[in-house]
Design an enzyme around this catalytic site. Sequence first.
Site, PDB file in Angstrom:
ATOM      1  N   ARG A   3       3.956  16.957 147.239  1.00  0.00           N
ATOM      2  CA  ARG A   3       5.014  17.819 146.563  1.00  0.00           C
ATOM      3  C   ARG A   3       5.463  19.183 147.737  1.00  0.00           C
ATOM      4  O   ARG A   3       5.595  18.302 148.979  1.00  0.00           O
ATOM      5  CB  ARG A   3       3.147  18.982 146.378  1.00  0.00           C
ATOM      6  CG  ARG A   3       2.588  19.226 144.959  1.00  0.00           C
ATOM      7  CD  ARG A   3       3.503  19.604 143.917  1.00  0.00           C
ATOM      8  NE  ARG A   3       2.939  18.805 142.747  1.00  0.00           N
ATOM      9  CZ  ARG A   3       2.354  17.633 141.475  1.00  0.00           C
ATOM     10  NH1 ARG A   3       3.500  17.005 142.209  1.00  0.00           N
ATOM     11  NH2 ARG A   3       1.944  18.014 140.931  1.00  0.00           N
ATOM     12  N   GLU A   9      10.792  24.756 143.063  1.00  0.00           N
ATOM     13  CA  GLU A   9      11.942  23.614 141.916  1.00  0.00           C
ATOM     14  C   GLU A   9      11.457  24.805 141.038  1.00  0.00           C
ATOM     15  O   GLU A   9      10.865  25.435 139.568  1.00  0.00           O
ATOM     16  CB  GLU A   9      10.460  22.880 141.817  1.00  0.00           C
ATOM     17  CG  GLU A   9      11.013  22.126 142.564  1.00  0.00           C
ATOM     18  CD  GLU A   9       9.303  21.028 142.337  1.00  0.00           C
ATOM     19  OE1 GLU A   9       8.746  20.379 140.867  1.00  0.00           O
ATOM     20  OE2 GLU A   9       9.111  19.681 143.014  1.00  0.00           O
ATOM     21  N   HIS A  39      12.092  16.040 140.928  1.00  0.00           N
ATOM     22  CA  HIS A  39      10.823  15.794 140.539  1.00  0.00           C
ATOM     23  C   HIS A  39      11.057  14.593 139.636  1.00  0.00           C
ATOM     24  O   HIS A  39      10.046  15.519 138.264  1.00  0.00           O
ATOM     25  CB  HIS A  39      10.042  16.870 140.804  1.00  0.00           C
ATOM     26  CG  HIS A  39       8.503  16.918 140.505  1.00  0.00           C
ATOM     27  ND1 HIS A  39       7.712  17.810 141.105  1.00  0.00           N
ATOM     28  CD2 HIS A  39       7.470  16.006 140.431  1.00  0.00           C
ATOM     29  CE1 HIS A  39       6.428  18.215 140.915  1.00  0.00           C
ATOM     30  NE2 HIS A  39       6.440  15.948 140.499  1.00  0.00           N
TER      31      HIS A  39
END
Length: 319
Positions: free
Chosen positions: A233, A262, A281
């Site tokens: 993360r 993000e 991601h």
Amino acid sequence: MTKIFITRLIPSSGLNLIKEHFQPDVWSHDLPPTRVQLLESVRGVDGLLCLLTEKVDAELMDAAGSQLKVISSMSVGVDHIDVSAATERRIPVGNTPGVLTDATADQAFALMLSAARRIPEAERYVRAGKWITWSPSLLLGADLAGATLGIVGFGRIGQAIAKRAQGFELRVVYYSPNAKPVFGAQPVDLNTLLKESDFVSINVPLKDETRHLVNENFLSKMKPTAILINTARGGVLDQNALYNALKSKQISYAALDVTDPEPLPMNSPLLELENCIIVPHLGSASKKTRDQMSVLAAQNLIAGLNGDILPNCVNSDVY
Ligand code: GLV
């Protein structure tokens, strides 16, 4: 009638399972619902199926109402959900572990190789018309064979990375209190890992204790030739500290599958660096994996709505 809100169009393998039993309301736009739209859409629902793009906090649970029976996330990570708030309200929270382990370990390896052999830089070089000749010193990178890989967080994904590392003849050390050594990996303390590793892979979940684990101090203990890979993360890493470490060549390279926030804003200084790879991601982004994740998420949702124990529950103390 049972009311369900699904925050995006999920793969049909999972969606059809839900549709066999219920008539869900699906947010079918490309972009996730805004906070206001989300608060509005969850009102009165019995079940919520969300993605990691939604912040599921106490306010949202209360906006849904006391009839909310289950929160099912199509993700393994649940840092976007206030699990304690769900537990206080006796709402089980489901996630999708296991099915994305291989895809995420593959992604960590793809990034490791891309950084070691400078693949994105090399691609930019060709497309910019700079490829004039073969040269003994052109775009030289790092070897995997014989190098040391340090894995921070030796859970399912960390172990799957260690398994792959055996084939690449890497020596593997890991830092993860209580994790048993498998695939020839050797447990060490964090300082030893940072001192000895040529590659450092981050594989811990984001929690209060792991937020900004990778900070100035952490980076200062790495080798100047080291490559950092993050498929966990973005919040585990202090991006300002990483920028400084990459810019000053305190470490050699970074490859990030995840950022904070993000999407990464286009004015992020990290995007100016040649020695930093950033992808959006994609750890679990294979067709088969996403299908399987949607099925697990659907199974959790259906179990919760039926009052059954979720097959994959992160707060089983609700039972
Ligand atoms: C992806 O990052 C996930 O948590 O599933």
